[in-house]
Design a protein around this motif. Structure first.
Motif, PDB file in Angstrom:
ATOM      1  N   TYR B  58     -22.512  54.601 -24.933  1.00  0.00           N
ATOM      2  CA  TYR B  58     -21.660  55.066 -23.833  1.00  0.00           C
ATOM      3  C   TYR B  58     -20.361  54.276 -23.846  1.00  0.00           C
ATOM      4  CZ  TYR B  58     -23.584  51.038 -21.293  1.00  0.00           C
ATOM      5  OH  TYR B  58     -23.958  49.791 -20.927  1.00  0.00           O
ATOM      6  N   TRP B  59     -19.383  54.764 -23.124  1.00  0.00           N
ATOM      7  CA  TRP B  59     -18.053  54.164 -23.143  1.00  0.00           C
ATOM      8  C   TRP B  59     -17.815  53.388 -21.859  1.00  0.00           C
ATOM      9  CZ3 TRP B  59     -16.354  54.488 -27.859  1.00  0.00           C
ATOM     10  CH2 TRP B  59     -16.679  55.595 -28.642  1.00  0.00           C
ATOM     11  N   GLU B  60     -17.100  52.268 -22.004  1.00  0.00           N
ATOM     12  CA  GLU B  60     -16.767  51.474 -20.833  1.00  0.00           C
ATOM     13  C   GLU B  60     -15.254  51.342 -20.776  1.00  0.00           C
ATOM     14  OE1 GLU B  60     -19.923  48.292 -19.483  1.00  0.00           O
ATOM     15  OE2 GLU B  60     -18.169  47.306 -20.314  1.00  0.00           O
ATOM     16  N   GLY B  61     -14.655  51.635 -19.663  1.00  0.00           N
ATOM     17  CA  GLY B  61     -13.212  51.537 -19.512  1.00  0.00           C
ATOM     18  C   GLY B  61     -12.525  52.855 -19.803  1.00  0.00           C
ATOM     19  N   GLU B  62     -11.212  52.849 -19.670  1.00  0.00           N
ATOM     20  CA  GLU B  62     -10.421  54.055 -19.911  1.00  0.00           C
ATOM     21  C   GLU B  62      -9.490  53.804 -21.080  1.00  0.00           C
ATOM     22  OE1 GLU B  62     -10.435  57.059 -18.582  1.00  0.00           O
ATOM     23  OE2 GLU B  62     -12.077  56.595 -17.197  1.00  0.00           O
ATOM     24  N   TYR B  63      -9.171  54.836 -21.820  1.00  0.00           N
ATOM     25  CA  TYR B  63      -8.264  54.711 -22.940  1.00  0.00           C
ATOM     26  C   TYR B  63      -6.947  54.125 -22.459  1.00  0.00           C
ATOM     27  CZ  TYR B  63      -5.551  55.920 -27.036  1.00  0.00           C
ATOM     28  OH  TYR B  63      -4.756  55.853 -28.133  1.00  0.00           O
ATOM     29  N   ILE B 228     -36.980  44.188 -20.114  1.00  0.00           N
ATOM     30  CA  ILE B 228     -35.924  43.650 -19.259  1.00  0.00           C
ATOM     31  C   ILE B 228     -34.623  43.651 -20.048  1.00  0.00           C
ATOM     32  CG2 ILE B 228     -35.143  41.559 -18.069  1.00  0.00           C
ATOM     33  CD1 ILE B 228     -38.459  41.206 -18.000  1.00  0.00           C
ATOM     34  N   TYR B 229     -33.565  44.140 -19.441  1.00  0.00           N
ATOM     35  CA  TYR B 229     -32.268  44.209 -20.098  1.00  0.00           C
ATOM     36  C   TYR B 229     -31.365  43.113 -19.559  1.00  0.00           C
ATOM     37  CZ  TYR B 229     -33.524  48.661 -22.147  1.00  0.00           C
ATOM     38  OH  TYR B 229     -34.132  49.633 -22.883  1.00  0.00           O
ATOM     39  N   LEU B 230     -30.527  42.579 -20.445  1.00  0.00           N
ATOM     40  CA  LEU B 230     -29.535  41.603 -20.032  1.00  0.00           C
ATOM     41  C   LEU B 230     -28.162  42.197 -20.300  1.00  0.00           C
ATOM     42  CD1 LEU B 230     -30.952  38.323 -21.635  1.00  0.00           C
ATOM     43  CD2 LEU B 230     -31.503  39.305 -19.428  1.00  0.00           C
ATOM     44  N   LYS B 231     -27.309  42.153 -19.311  1.00  0.00           N
ATOM     45  CA  LYS B 231     -25.967  42.706 -19.501  1.00  0.00           C
ATOM     46  C   LYS B 231     -25.025  42.027 -18.527  1.00  0.00           C
ATOM     47  CE  LYS B 231     -23.029  46.006 -20.913  1.00  0.00           C
ATOM     48  NZ  LYS B 231     -21.908  45.050 -21.006  1.00  0.00           N
ATOM     49  N   ARG B 232     -23.952  41.487 -19.105  1.00  0.00           N
ATOM     50  CA  ARG B 232     -22.955  40.855 -18.258  1.00  0.00           C
ATOM     51  C   ARG B 232     -22.115  41.949 -17.616  1.00  0.00           C
ATOM     52  NH1 ARG B 232     -17.586  38.474 -18.849  1.00  0.00           N
ATOM     53  NH2 ARG B 232     -17.367  39.774 -20.685  1.00  0.00           N
ATOM     54  N   VAL B 233     -21.898  41.835 -16.316  1.00  0.00           N
ATOM     55  CA  VAL B 233     -21.063  42.829 -15.641  1.00  0.00           C
ATOM     56  C   VAL B 233     -19.616  42.531 -15.997  1.00  0.00           C
ATOM     57  CG1 VAL B 233     -20.382  43.763 -13.418  1.00  0.00           C
ATOM     58  CG2 VAL B 233     -22.736  43.055 -13.791  1.00  0.00           C
ATOM     59  N   ASP B 234     -18.962  43.537 -16.554  1.00  0.00           N
ATOM     60  CA  ASP B 234     -17.574  43.359 -16.984  1.00  0.00           C
ATOM     61  C   ASP B 234     -16.673  43.260 -15.749  1.00  0.00           C
ATOM     62  OD1 ASP B 234     -15.122  43.361 -18.141  1.00  0.00           O
ATOM     63  OD2 ASP B 234     -15.499  45.072 -19.466  1.00  0.00           O
ATOM     64  N   PRO B 235     -16.010  42.100 -15.553  1.00  0.00           N
ATOM     65  CA  PRO B 235     -15.206  41.945 -14.330  1.00  0.00           C
ATOM     66  C   PRO B 235     -14.022  42.906 -14.279  1.00  0.00           C
ATOM     67  CG  PRO B 235     -14.910  40.069 -15.801  1.00  0.00           C
ATOM     68  CD  PRO B 235     -15.969  40.909 -16.409  1.00  0.00           C
ATOM     69  N   THR B 236     -13.580  43.394 -15.444  1.00  0.00           N
ATOM     70  CA  THR B 236     -12.409  44.281 -15.448  1.00  0.00           C
ATOM     71  C   THR B 236     -12.803  45.743 -15.244  1.00  0.00           C
ATOM     72  OG1 THR B 236     -12.555  44.569 -17.839  1.00  0.00           O
ATOM     73  CG2 THR B 236     -11.171  42.746 -17.034  1.00  0.00           C
ATOM     74  N   ALA B 237     -14.109  46.018 -15.312  1.00  0.00           N
ATOM     75  CA  ALA B 237     -14.533  47.415 -15.211  1.00  0.00           C
ATOM     76  C   ALA B 237     -14.341  47.926 -13.793  1.00  0.00           C
ATOM     77  CB  ALA B 237     -15.987  47.543 -15.610  1.00  0.00           C
ATOM     78  N   THR B 238     -13.951  49.171 -13.716  1.00  0.00           N
ATOM     79  CA  THR B 238     -13.808  49.786 -12.393  1.00  0.00           C
ATOM     80  C   THR B 238     -15.063  50.604 -12.106  1.00  0.00           C
ATOM     81  OG1 THR B 238     -12.615  51.573 -13.464  1.00  0.00           O
ATOM     82  CG2 THR B 238     -11.303  49.893 -12.353  1.00  0.00           C
ATOM     83  N   GLU B 239     -15.399  50.685 -10.853  1.00  0.00           N
ATOM     84  CA  GLU B 239     -16.665  51.323 -10.505  1.00  0.00           C
ATOM     85  C   GLU B 239     -16.671  52.802 -10.870  1.00  0.00           C
ATOM     86  OE1 GLU B 239     -19.639  51.765  -6.714  1.00  0.00           O
ATOM     87  OE2 GLU B 239     -17.928  50.389  -6.551  1.00  0.00           O
TER      88      GLU B 239
END
Lengths: 212, 244
Positions: B58-63, B228-239
């Motif tokens: 899946y994609w995170e963020g916008e182009y 159990i999954y580990l994933k850092r929440v990207d601080p720059t990501a928008t909801e």
């Protein structure tokens, strides 16, 4: 009311009784056959490529493990390679017509296509290693003395054949309680106490112990 | 004989999604280890492909600030497994080692379990599996080849669990990390998949599961997964951004 002859009065209950007995015997026979028939029909002797005599090898004081080397090491008991048979039989009885088939196979690099006697269905995973070692360790006997629990007295068989049906019921009965009957009295008591006190897990009866 | 209380292990997996590069090595390893049938083009198009573990992209963020993210998804071995109560023949159940197991010889192929699974990790054999002649000898003898009409899924490489516990018992010691490694975890080049015994307080999975990045898939549905999954929440990501 018509008069029933005496002969009919006597015959009807007797025929009825005989019928009941007949039906019962047939039903018991069918159920018994279902529970006790070997899973795979026993191979008639002579279908093996070589008339291998288990009894003669046992009389010669050869341990089961000498040929079935994997039995305390791996899942399968393993059959000996042609080379291993030939190692002894290049000297022993080398003029016998049956034994000469080994020499032929060895010299031509051909396998001996033994016919499988004990076959479990593909969805059953049986492990020789842990079973043999459990009985050997607990009873303080040699590993090869534990084989006969499932395989019968192969040492007295001319051609090896299946003696137990080795169906799931056979396995599960043993895993529930019957395994204790194959242990020496003191070993059985020791295991029973350990299981009750929770120091030791009983044999698994989980489906996934064998089916995966 | 050990003097302490005998206890079954509880198998768990930790998936570090931050480490996953999406290389698919786990998918290939699993396919080879577990005799999973070959998935051809037309099987994929029918959405009947069998993959005990798959990589979801899946994609995170916008182009132009877009990042590809990967998530390995396998059977979650839920404690409250939705697949279990719907099976009419008890072919799937929870065993004493915390695993959701599938018993092939009990399965009658109703496919209720797959329909009730929120993770889409159960697969039905619509055909008799076939392998090309060259691959016949690579089948794993420790794993049943599933025939047509049977449901299958990730087993946490139960054959390796059995072999590992047998080996440990033979050596007369307690289970330690590394005694049991499933094919996917073994193949993972970035060590994103970690497998172990949750009952062992010193095991890697136990320590990693206490990481503050931890979460579980569809946690709110109450299935209580053992993965159990580990994933850092990207601080720059928008909801809400980036989801297709």
């Amino acid at each position: 009311m018509p008069k029933v002859p005496l002969a009919v009065k006597i015959a009807v209950p007797i025929v009825g009784l005989l019928l009941t007995i007949g039906v019962t015997i047939t039903a018991v026979g069918i159920l018994k056959a279902w529970w006790s028939t070997p899973f795979s029909p026993v191979q008639p002797s002579g279908t093996q490529p070589i008339a291998f005599r288990h009894d003669l090898h046992v009389i010669a004081k050869i341990d089961c493990q000498f040929c079935h080397r994997g039995v305390t090491l791996t899942e399968a008991a393993t059959l000996p390679s042609v080379e291993q048979c030939y190692f002894c039989h290049q000297v022993v009885l080398k003029d016998s017509p049956e034994v000469s088939k080994i020499a032929y196979a060895f010299q031509n690099g051909e396998p001996i296509n033994w016919v499988r006697v004990h076959r479990l269905p593909d969805h059953v995973q049986f492990v020789h290693d842990s079973h043999v070692r459990f009985f050997a360790e607990q009873n303080g006997i040699a590993p090869s003395q534990a084989c006969s629990i499932c395989h019968g007295d192969v040492g007295s068989m001319k051609i090896a054949e299946q003696v137990r049906n080795l169906k799931m019921r056979d396995c599960v009965d043993c895993h529930r309680n019957r395994y204790l009957t194959y242990l020496a009295p003191d070993a059985a008591q020791r295991i029973r106490t350990a299981v009750v006190e929770g120091q030791r897990l009983p044999p698994p009866t989980d489906c996934a112990a064998c089916h995966y | 004989m050990t003097t302490q209380h005998a206890q079954s292990p509880k198998w768990s997996m930790v998936v570090d999604a931050d480490r996953c590069t999406g290389c698919q090595a786990c998918v290939v390893a699993c396919q080879a280890e577990n005799n999973v049938p070959l998935n051809t083009d037309d099987i994929f198009k029918q959405k009947r492909a069998i993959e005990w573990i798959r990589i979801e992209r899946y994609w995170e963020g916008e182009y132009p600030n877009i990042k590809a993210r990967f998530l390995p998804v396998l059977c979650q071995h839920c404690e409250n497994a939705p697949c279990e109560p719907v099976c009419p023949v008890y072919a799937t159940y929870h065993n004493d080692q915390g695993m959701n197991v599938q018993i092939y010889n009990r399965c009658i192929g109703t496919r209720y379990c797959a329909n009730n699974c929120p993770y889409n990790v159960r697969f039905f054999n619509f055909w008799e599996p076939v392998w090309p002649e060259s691959l016949r000898n690579q089948l794993n003898p420790d794993v049943t080849v599933r025939s047509r009409g049977i449901m299958e899924k990730c087993s946490f490489c139960i054959q390796r669990i059995r072999a590992g516990t047998r080996r440990v018992k033979k050596e007369g010691r307690a289970l330690a990390d590394g005694d049991v490694v499933p094919a996917c975890a073994q193949a993972c080049p970035t060590d994103a998949l970690v497998f172990g015994n949750m009952h062992d307080a010193g095991s890697r999975v136990r320590k990693m599961s206490e990481d503050k990045r931890h979460y579980r898939l569809l946690e709110r549905s109450g299935t209580d997964p053992n993965v159990i999954y580990l994933k850092r929440v990207d601080p720059t990501a928008t909801e809400g951004a980036g989801h297709e």
